[in-house]
Design a protein around this motif. Structure first.
Motif, PDB file in Angstrom:
ATOM      1  N   LEU A   3     -37.094 -13.700   0.502  1.00 15.55           N
ATOM      2  CA  LEU A   3     -36.249 -12.976  -0.454  1.00 15.55           C
ATOM      3  C   LEU A   3     -35.170 -12.190   0.270  1.00 15.55           C
ATOM      4  O   LEU A   3     -34.008 -12.163  -0.166  1.00 15.55           O
ATOM      5  N   GLU A   4     -35.527 -11.587   1.391  1.00 14.56           N
ATOM      6  CA  GLU A   4     -34.546 -10.796   2.136  1.00 14.56           C
ATOM      7  C   GLU A   4     -33.414 -11.669   2.657  1.00 14.56           C
ATOM      8  O   GLU A   4     -32.257 -11.236   2.722  1.00 14.56           O
ATOM      9  N   GLY A   5     -33.717 -12.916   3.029  1.00 13.78           N
ATOM     10  CA  GLY A   5     -32.668 -13.830   3.475  1.00 13.78           C
ATOM     11  C   GLY A   5     -31.674 -14.127   2.375  1.00 13.78           C
ATOM     12  O   GLY A   5     -30.453 -14.147   2.599  1.00 13.78           O
ATOM     13  N   THR A   6     -32.171 -14.360   1.157  1.00 12.15           N
ATOM     14  CA  THR A   6     -31.289 -14.577   0.005  1.00 12.15           C
ATOM     15  C   THR A   6     -30.419 -13.351  -0.233  1.00 12.15           C
ATOM     16  O   THR A   6     -29.198 -13.449  -0.421  1.00 12.15           O
ATOM     17  N   ARG A   7     -31.058 -12.194  -0.224  1.00 14.62           N
ATOM     18  CA  ARG A   7     -30.321 -10.946  -0.468  1.00 14.62           C
ATOM     19  C   ARG A   7     -29.260 -10.716   0.614  1.00 14.62           C
ATOM     20  O   ARG A   7     -28.134 -10.291   0.327  1.00 14.62           O
ATOM     21  N   ALA A   8     -29.619 -10.988   1.869  1.00 10.42           N
ATOM     22  CA  ALA A   8     -28.686 -10.760   2.972  1.00 10.42           C
ATOM     23  C   ALA A   8     -27.444 -11.638   2.853  1.00 10.42           C
ATOM     24  O   ALA A   8     -26.318 -11.175   3.074  1.00 10.42           O
ATOM     25  N   ILE A   9     -27.630 -12.907   2.493  1.00 14.34           N
ATOM     26  CA  ILE A   9     -26.481 -13.811   2.352  1.00 14.34           C
ATOM     27  C   ILE A   9     -25.580 -13.354   1.210  1.00 14.34           C
ATOM     28  O   ILE A   9     -24.347 -13.276   1.355  1.00 14.34           O
ATOM     29  N   LEU A  10     -26.156 -13.038   0.058  1.00  9.30           N
ATOM     30  CA  LEU A  10     -25.353 -12.627  -1.093  1.00  9.30           C
ATOM     31  C   LEU A  10     -24.647 -11.302  -0.840  1.00  9.30           C
ATOM     32  O   LEU A  10     -23.480 -11.113  -1.227  1.00  9.30           O
ATOM     33  N   THR A  11     -25.337 -10.367  -0.183  1.00 11.84           N
ATOM     34  CA  THR A  11     -24.730  -9.080   0.139  1.00 11.84           C
ATOM     35  C   THR A  11     -23.552  -9.255   1.088  1.00 11.84           C
ATOM     36  O   THR A  11     -22.490  -8.644   0.914  1.00 11.84           O
ATOM     37  N   ALA A  12     -23.729 -10.111   2.096  1.00 13.52           N
ATOM     38  CA  ALA A  12     -22.650 -10.354   3.055  1.00 13.52           C
ATOM     39  C   ALA A  12     -21.463 -11.036   2.390  1.00 13.52           C
ATOM     40  O   ALA A  12     -20.304 -10.695   2.667  1.00 13.52           O
ATOM     41  N   LEU A  13     -21.713 -11.996   1.519  1.00  8.31           N
ATOM     42  CA  LEU A  13     -20.607 -12.646   0.807  1.00  8.31           C
ATOM     43  C   LEU A  13     -19.864 -11.646  -0.063  1.00  8.31           C
ATOM     44  O   LEU A  13     -18.625 -11.681  -0.161  1.00  8.31           O
ATOM     45  N   ALA A  14     -20.600 -10.746  -0.719  1.00  7.90           N
ATOM     46  CA  ALA A  14     -19.957  -9.752  -1.579  1.00  7.90           C
ATOM     47  C   ALA A  14     -19.059  -8.812  -0.787  1.00  7.90           C
ATOM     48  O   ALA A  14     -18.145  -8.201  -1.355  1.00  7.90           O
ATOM     49  N   SER A  15     -19.291  -8.706   0.516  1.00 12.29           N
ATOM     50  CA  SER A  15     -18.512  -7.810   1.374  1.00 12.29           C
ATOM     51  C   SER A  15     -17.413  -8.547   2.140  1.00 12.29           C
ATOM     52  O   SER A  15     -16.756  -7.960   3.000  1.00 12.29           O
ATOM     53  N   HIS A  16     -17.192  -9.801   1.847  1.00 10.70           N
ATOM     54  CA  HIS A  16     -16.289 -10.644   2.641  1.00 10.70           C
ATOM     55  C   HIS A  16     -14.820 -10.269   2.439  1.00 10.70           C
ATOM     56  O   HIS A  16     -14.400 -10.000   1.312  1.00 10.70           O
ATOM     57  N   PRO A  17     -14.012 -10.291   3.501  1.00  7.89           N
ATOM     58  CA  PRO A  17     -12.598  -9.923   3.358  1.00  7.89           C
ATOM     59  C   PRO A  17     -11.754 -10.914   2.572  1.00  7.89           C
ATOM     60  O   PRO A  17     -10.639 -10.580   2.155  1.00  7.89           O
ATOM     61  N   ASN A  18     -12.233 -12.142   2.357  1.00  7.92           N
ATOM     62  CA  ASN A  18     -11.486 -13.079   1.509  1.00  7.92           C
ATOM     63  C   ASN A  18     -11.659 -12.782   0.031  1.00  7.92           C
ATOM     64  O   ASN A  18     -10.957 -13.352  -0.804  1.00  7.92           O
ATOM     65  N   ALA A  19     -12.595 -11.916  -0.298  1.00  9.76           N
ATOM     66  CA  ALA A  19     -12.823 -11.531  -1.694  1.00  9.76           C
ATOM     67  C   ALA A  19     -12.056 -10.241  -1.969  1.00  9.76           C
ATOM     68  O   ALA A  19     -12.413  -9.166  -1.487  1.00  9.76           O
ATOM     69  N   GLY A  20     -10.987 -10.370  -2.752  1.00  9.89           N
ATOM     70  CA  GLY A  20     -10.235  -9.184  -3.157  1.00  9.89           C
ATOM     71  C   GLY A  20     -10.967  -8.389  -4.215  1.00  9.89           C
ATOM     72  O   GLY A  20     -10.626  -7.231  -4.483  1.00  9.89           O
ATOM     73  N   GLY A  21     -11.971  -8.983  -4.817  1.00 11.40           N
ATOM     74  CA  GLY A  21     -12.820  -8.314  -5.794  1.00 11.40           C
ATOM     75  C   GLY A  21     -14.046  -9.153  -6.051  1.00 11.40           C
ATOM     76  O   GLY A  21     -14.003 -10.392  -5.919  1.00 11.40           O
ATOM     77  N   VAL A  22     -15.159  -8.516  -6.395  1.00 15.57           N
ATOM     78  CA  VAL A  22     -16.432  -9.225  -6.598  1.00 15.57           C
ATOM     79  C   VAL A  22     -17.095  -8.736  -7.877  1.00 15.57           C
ATOM     80  O   VAL A  22     -17.175  -7.531  -8.128  1.00 15.57           O
TER      81      VAL A  22
END
Length: 495
Positions: A177-196
């Motif tokens: 579960l932590e692996g899933t959470r870590a990937i989604l959290t990191a994607l939500a913080s990505h600089p290519n995302a101007g908004g999430v």
């Protein structure tokens, strides 16, 4: 210890990479009876496959790239086809390694700039998009509906609006579960995302409240589908709020040290280690020499070549972390009763790759000669410049998603067989051979087969220019085709 030089000896039909190699790669289909490089080929050799340049004794190590790719299972005569019928892996289930640094830090360089989106934390994106991330698979289609309708309603206001559905986030435990959470959290913080926009259900294991603690995205909205009246309409309204803020960021001139490239290969063939991977290695060198970052993953696909990377560890601490990563991944295989050499794939074998050692020696060429400065766990993200090794399997979708989550703003994806897949960040498909580039021009962004005609240096200059253009906004084939996916590494039990 450096990878052996590419293009030691050229011939219209055969290509010997290193003078120590008893084999050469066929640059085209070679027919029995044809004479090339001083030997007469005694059987048909398909393009990308290997031919023996001298007799090889039974049990003798067979070298390519100047390093062993396995052992001969029987005596092989000069001119014979060298492949799975007469060579097998020599990989062991674990390794004992010593730190013997053998690298030279290359000179600092100033590469070409690009136009990117400067974020408040100093990172620079290559896209300004709105990303919609479901916390759990139950609302994956809900996220896609929001993205589809918002993309039609707000077309042209940002670089794109994309949902990344996945089947996980519930019925998982512990590290899984932590692996899933870590990937989604990191994607939500990505600089290519101007908004999430985070879309939750409400009852899932991957609770949104826990995810929020790890997200460093200033332009963030959330919605819980169980609590919303009309979750799609409300989601579209939240996307509009995100767009209003994201529109304030525009492209500005950036130096190449702000670029983070992930390097990946998929559907490799016998040319991948001769053309596309060494070419991407030049990109890794150019970017890291300029102060930027490159990320190499697919850890099972460095087995047999890991010592090349260990010798380039910045210090003994980084070396020990590489050893732990490699041996840990081998233990992951053996715990499940699988051999560590259960690779290459059927497509790789058809393309001329015989053993995992051969595949690995070709694959590590993507890292160039850069110093390894960091080792990242799955779901981790880069914090140091230079070359980072990232924990992830060889699977294209899982490892490319991990590269994006780690902070890659562009992925350089080499392929000899071809694949249409695209990922959250611009994915530059680089064909190892010109035939693939011509046949699948709708998939391929760059023809690395030109290395064989134009040389490595000139082709590298052309690829770097293409990467700069893509980082500055030019679309990739995968982006034009609407290929945007994520895949999460499932490692634990399902409840």
């Amino acid at each position: 210890m450096r990878p052996s030089p590419i293009s030691v000896r050229m011939h219209p039909a055969l290509f010997q990479i290193d003078p120590r190699d008893p084999v050469a790669t066929a640059l085209r289909d070679v027919v029995a009876g044809e004479t090339a490089s001083g030997i007469t080929v005694c059987q048909d050799i398909p393009k990308g496959h290997k031919v023996a340049l001298r007799p090889i004794a039974a049990g003798e190590p067979v070298h390519k790239f100047g390093f062993p790719i396995g052992r001969a299972t029987r005596a092989i005569e000069a001119g014979e086809h060298v492949h799975t019928h007469n060579v097998q892996t020599a990989l062991q289930t674990s390794g004992t390694y010593a730190y013997n640094p053998a690298f030279e830090a290359g000179p600092a360089a100033e590469g070409p700039g690009f136009l990117g989106y400067q974020r408040a934390d100093g990172r620079v994106g290559t896209r300004n998009e709105i990303w919609i991330l479901p916390t759990v698979g139950c609302v994956g289609r809900t996220a896609e509906k929001i993205a589809e309708r918002a993309a039609a309603k707000f077309a042209g206001r940002v670089d794109g609006i994309h949902a990344f559905a996945h089947p996980f986030g519930c019925s998982q435990l512990g590290d899984d579960l932590e692996g899933t959470r870590a990937i989604l959290t990191a994607l939500a913080s990505h600089p290519n995302a101007g908004g999430v926009l985070l879309v939750g259900l409400g009852c899932e294991s991957n609770q949104m409240s826990t995810m929020l603690h790890g997200i460093s995205q200033p332009n963030l909205r959330t919605i819980g589908a169980q609590a919303a009246g009309d979750e799609v309409e409300e989601g579209i309204g939240l996307v509009e709020e995100l767009i209003v803020q994201a529109e304030q960021c525009v492209r500005t001139a950036q130096t190449i040290d702000k670029l983070v490239v992930g390097v990946k290969c998929g559907g490799s063939d016998g040319f991948s280690g001769l053309t596309a991977n060494p070419l991407v290695g030049r990109m890794s060198d150019a970017i890291t020499a300029s102060g930027g970052t490159a990320i190499l993953t697919e850890i099972p696909e460095i087995f047999g070549a890991e010592q090349l990377l260990m010798a380039r560890a910045e210090n003994s601490d980084v070396f020990e972390r590489i050893v732990t990563l490699v041996n840990g991944f081998k233990a992951y295989f053996t715990r499940h009763g699988e051999p560590v050499s259960e690779n290459p794939s059927p497509g790789n074998i058809a393309g001329g790759i015989t053993t995992l050692e051969e595949k690995s020696l070709g694959a590590v060429q993507k890292a160039g000669h850069a110093t390894v400065t960091d080792v990242l766990e799955y779901g981790g993200h880069v914090s140091r410049r230079g070359l980072a090794l990232l924990e992830a399997p060889g699977n294209d979708a899982v490892s490319s998603t991990a590269l994006a989550a780690a902070g890659a703003t562009v992925i350089l994806f080499t392929t000899g067989r071809g694949t249409p897949l695209g990922f959250p960040v611009p994915t530059v498909k680089i064909a190892s051979n010109s035939d693939l580039a011509s046949r699948k021009s709708g998939w391929i962004d760059f023809d690395a087969g030109k290395v064989l005609s134009n040389g490595l240096a000139a082709t590298a200059d052309a690829l770097l220019a293409r990467i700069v253009a893509i980082a500055s906004g030019e679309s990739t084939a995968a982006e034009r085709n609407g290929e945007r996916e994520i895949a999460i590494w499932k490692r634990g039990v399902t409840l």
